[in-house]
Design a protein around this motif. Structure first.
Motif, PDB file in Angstrom:
ATOM      1  N   GLY A  17      -1.656  -6.247   1.102  1.00  0.00           N
ATOM      2  CA  GLY A  17      -1.567  -4.784   1.109  1.00  0.00           C
ATOM      3  C   GLY A  17      -0.739  -4.198   2.232  1.00  0.00           C
ATOM      4  O   GLY A  17      -0.035  -3.206   2.032  1.00  0.00           O
ATOM      5  N   ASP A  18      -0.814  -4.811   3.419  1.00  0.00           N
ATOM      6  CA  ASP A  18      -0.114  -4.225   4.566  1.00  0.00           C
ATOM      7  C   ASP A  18       1.142  -5.004   4.953  1.00  0.00           C
ATOM      8  O   ASP A  18       1.677  -4.812   6.051  1.00  0.00           O
ATOM      9  CB  ASP A  18      -1.079  -4.129   5.763  1.00  0.00           C
ATOM     10  CG  ASP A  18      -2.189  -3.137   5.470  1.00  0.00           C
ATOM     11  OD1 ASP A  18      -1.888  -2.053   4.946  1.00  0.00           O
ATOM     12  OD2 ASP A  18      -3.372  -3.462   5.716  1.00  0.00           O
ATOM     13  N   ARG A  66       0.827  -1.208   0.000  1.00  0.00           N
ATOM     14  CA  ARG A  66       0.000   0.000   0.000  1.00  0.00           C
ATOM     15  C   ARG A  66       0.867   1.267   0.000  1.00  0.00           C
ATOM     16  O   ARG A  66       0.605   2.217  -0.739  1.00  0.00           O
ATOM     17  CB  ARG A  66      -0.888  -0.013   1.247  1.00  0.00           C
ATOM     18  CG  ARG A  66      -2.319   0.305   1.016  1.00  0.00           C
ATOM     19  CD  ARG A  66      -3.050   0.214   2.342  1.00  0.00           C
ATOM     20  NE  ARG A  66      -3.560  -1.122   2.539  1.00  0.00           N
ATOM     21  CZ  ARG A  66      -4.706  -1.547   2.023  1.00  0.00           C
ATOM     22  NH1 ARG A  66      -5.441  -0.725   1.298  1.00  0.00           N
ATOM     23  NH2 ARG A  66      -5.115  -2.767   2.232  1.00  0.00           N
ATOM     24  N   GLU A  67       1.914   1.271   0.841  1.00  0.00           N
ATOM     25  CA  GLU A  67       2.815   2.434   0.898  1.00  0.00           C
ATOM     26  C   GLU A  67       3.509   2.642  -0.443  1.00  0.00           C
ATOM     27  O   GLU A  67       3.684   3.777  -0.893  1.00  0.00           O
ATOM     28  CB  GLU A  67       3.864   2.234   2.002  1.00  0.00           C
ATOM     29  CG  GLU A  67       3.314   2.385   3.396  1.00  0.00           C
ATOM     30  CD  GLU A  67       4.266   1.885   4.474  1.00  0.00           C
ATOM     31  OE1 GLU A  67       4.044   2.220   5.651  1.00  0.00           O
ATOM     32  OE2 GLU A  67       5.208   1.122   4.166  1.00  0.00           O
ATOM     33  N   ARG A  69       0.900   4.032  -2.922  1.00  0.00           N
ATOM     34  CA  ARG A  69       0.541   5.415  -2.578  1.00  0.00           C
ATOM     35  C   ARG A  69       1.628   6.376  -3.082  1.00  0.00           C
ATOM     36  O   ARG A  69       1.347   7.463  -3.560  1.00  0.00           O
ATOM     37  CB  ARG A  69       0.373   5.550  -1.062  1.00  0.00           C
ATOM     38  CG  ARG A  69      -0.390   6.788  -0.637  1.00  0.00           C
ATOM     39  CD  ARG A  69      -0.515   6.814   0.872  1.00  0.00           C
ATOM     40  NE  ARG A  69      -1.367   5.755   1.367  1.00  0.00           N
ATOM     41  CZ  ARG A  69      -2.692   5.767   1.310  1.00  0.00           C
ATOM     42  NH1 ARG A  69      -3.306   6.794   0.772  1.00  0.00           N
ATOM     43  NH2 ARG A  69      -3.400   4.768   1.774  1.00  0.00           N
ATOM     44  N   THR A  75      -6.898   7.524  -3.478  1.00  0.00           N
ATOM     45  CA  THR A  75      -7.598   7.298  -2.215  1.00  0.00           C
ATOM     46  C   THR A  75      -7.393   5.857  -1.747  1.00  0.00           C
ATOM     47  O   THR A  75      -7.016   4.982  -2.539  1.00  0.00           O
ATOM     48  CB  THR A  75      -9.110   7.549  -2.371  1.00  0.00           C
ATOM     49  OG1 THR A  75      -9.615   6.566  -3.288  1.00  0.00           O
ATOM     50  CG2 THR A  75      -9.394   8.940  -2.900  1.00  0.00           C
ATOM     51  N   CYS A  76      -7.700   5.631  -0.463  1.00  0.00           N
ATOM     52  CA  CYS A  76      -7.584   4.276   0.090  1.00  0.00           C
ATOM     53  C   CYS A  76      -8.529   3.319  -0.638  1.00  0.00           C
ATOM     54  O   CYS A  76      -8.174   2.160  -0.907  1.00  0.00           O
ATOM     55  CB  CYS A  76      -7.922   4.280   1.577  1.00  0.00           C
ATOM     56  SG  CYS A  76      -6.677   5.100   2.554  1.00  0.00           S
ATOM     57  N   LEU A  85      -7.089   2.234  -3.893  1.00  0.00           N
ATOM     58  CA  LEU A  85      -6.010   1.258  -3.673  1.00  0.00           C
ATOM     59  C   LEU A  85      -6.604  -0.117  -3.369  1.00  0.00           C
ATOM     60  O   LEU A  85      -6.164  -1.128  -3.920  1.00  0.00           O
ATOM     61  CB  LEU A  85      -5.125   1.691  -2.497  1.00  0.00           C
ATOM     62  CG  LEU A  85      -4.116   2.802  -2.750  1.00  0.00           C
ATOM     63  CD1 LEU A  85      -3.336   3.105  -1.480  1.00  0.00           C
ATOM     64  CD2 LEU A  85      -3.143   2.388  -3.845  1.00  0.00           C
ATOM     65  N   ASP A  86      -7.600  -0.126  -2.485  1.00  0.00           N
ATOM     66  CA  ASP A  86      -8.248  -1.404  -2.118  1.00  0.00           C
ATOM     67  C   ASP A  86      -8.842  -2.081  -3.343  1.00  0.00           C
ATOM     68  O   ASP A  86      -8.688  -3.285  -3.534  1.00  0.00           O
ATOM     69  CB  ASP A  86      -9.356  -1.160  -1.079  1.00  0.00           C
ATOM     70  CG  ASP A  86      -8.774  -0.836   0.287  1.00  0.00           C
ATOM     71  OD1 ASP A  86      -7.556  -1.011   0.448  1.00  0.00           O
ATOM     72  OD2 ASP A  86      -9.533  -0.398   1.170  1.00  0.00           O
TER      73      ASP A  86
END
Lengths: 208, 226
Positions: free
Chosen positions: A127-128, A96-97, A100, A110-111, A114-115
């Motif tokens: 993602g994390d 995710r980082e 972004r 936006t989140c 991304l999702d």
């Protein structure tokens, strides 16, 4: 035929003593797909890097919408994405980082976007997690998720299906088909056909 | 500067700081080197304050210069290796602004911590506490200039095999004015004499670096990526 968006004329490139690209020329209109093929070392990557302006050819021109790409490289780069052999991801950051940052350089993301992209590419659960913990296929899918978030008119893809399973290859084919439907131009170096080769596909075989 | 360029600078700063804090070993290396050299020197030379004060400026600045060089190798190399530098070039944003942001992150991670521990190093070398403020300002300005000068060398050696060996050879001669003016400002501060003139010259070098170094480094990065 509509006006060509990407025109390549008489491209010659030398790498040291080796005359790698010998008079390459083609033109692609909006919505067209060019599949580059050829043996290892035939110059597929060099051609893609020349098209995106990272390499200056010894002779010949690359024109985008009628203008030489080197006349205003920044404006040209704002309209294209090049995805190389390796997914451009930082191993210490999470997926995710990374996205972004990468997508954020071009537009606000936006989140939720991304999702959606991660879910579509089947890597939502990654993602994390730091990218260093992910497999090569998962990294490739994350890079493709980033690619899908970049609304540009030209995609230059260097072996986008590397490390992907059959389902991943289908996702690449879908991404390319969606991009072509939006009127973009896609040039991809591929060793074999995609599961659903777009109808507008043009082939260019580079000789070793 | 355009809002897009400012956004790119913010994103690059955030990313580089985040990556650095996830690798504490690499982050602390220059700082530990600087502290070790400045703390060990008095043990090896003499505990006599007058002798230590004579060599303090030279030791402090040689250690700061070498510590700054230690981290310089990583300024662009890893980004070039993982393909993120290429994406910065191809993002359609100003590469000069991106290089400036990366150099600023490098200074925040190396130069600023060195300046913060400088009072400790200065004390161990016998510098009176009244001189610390002047020495810290000199180190702040000097390390900023070193990061900027170093960014040109790091960019030029990016595409070179064994570039880490070539990097000090390129950067050290260009860094000599910083070493000379920094050491002079430190000497004067320790002696209790006015030290504004060498500080102003250091500031001038830093301003010159901000103006020219990102442009030169951006051109070198483009050539190195070809």
């Amino acid at each position: 035929m509509t006006d060509p968006a990407l025109e390549v004329h008489d491209l010659h490139l030398w790498r040291g003593e080796h005359h790698l690209l010998r008079g390459i020329g083609f033109s692609l209109a909006s919505g067209q797909f060019l599949r580059l093929s050829g043996a290892n070392g035939a110059g597929k990557t060099s051609l893609l890097r020349t098209l995106c302006g990272l390499i200056w050819p010894e002779q010949g021109t690359v024109r985008w919408r009628g203008a030489d790409v080197h006349s205003d490289l920044r404006a040209f780069h704002a309209e294209m994405v090049y995805l190389g052999h390796e997914p451009p991801l930082k191993a210490d950051l999470t997926a995710r980082e990374n996205l972004r940052y990468w997508v954020g350089l071009r537009r606000a993301v936006t989140c939720a976007e991304l999702d959606r992209a991660l879910t579509h590419m089947g890597v939502m659960e990654c993602g994390d997690r730091p990218v260093r913990q992910l497999s090569a296929g998962q990294r490739r899918r994350i890079a493709l998720a980033g690619l899908s978030l970049l609304p540009v008119a030209l995609w230059l893809l260097d072996e986008p299906t590397t490390n992907l399973d059959a389902q991943g290859e289908e996702l690449v084919a879908q991404l390319i088909a969606g991009q072509l439907a939006r009127g973009a131009v896609v040039v991809a170096a591929l060793h074999r056909d995609l599961p659903q080769t777009p109808m507008q596909a043009v082939r260019l075989e580079l000789a070793a | 500067m355009s809002p897009a360029a400012l956004t790119a600078i913010r994103l690059i700063l955030q990313r580089d700081l985040r990556v650095a804090f996830r690798r504490p070993g690499q982050l602390l290396q220059p700082l530990v080197f600087f502290i070790m050299v400045t703390l060990l020197f008095p043990l090896g030379v003499s505990p006599e304050l007058s002798r230590l004060r004579e060599i303090a400026a030279g030791v402090l600045w040689a250690a700061a210069l070498l510590a700054s060089l230690l981290a310089l190798e990583f300024l662009f190399r890893e980004d070039a290796h993982d393909g993120t530098l290429e994406q910065q070039v191809l993002s359609g944003q100003s590469l000069t602004a991106a290089i400036f942001a990366k150099t600023l992150a490098h200074w925040l991670l190396t130069g600023l911590p060195l300046a913060l521990v400088t009072p400790l190093a200065a004390a161990s070398l016998g510098a009176p506490s009244a001189s610390w403020a002047g020495i810290v300002v000199a180190v702040l300005l000097g390390t900023a200039a070193l990061s900027l000068i170093g960014s040109i060398g790091a960019a030029l050696t990016l595409g070179v095999r064994r570039g880490s060996l070539l990097l000090p050879l390129l950067v050290l001669p260009l860094s000599l004015p910083v070493l000379i003016f920094g050491a002079r400002a430190t000497q004067l501060a320790i002696a209790g004499a006015p030290y504004l003139a060498p500080l102003q010259l250091l500031a001038a070098l830093a301003v010159l670096g901000v103006t020219l170094a990102p442009l030169a480094a951006a051109a070198a990065v483009r050539v190195s990526l070809e």
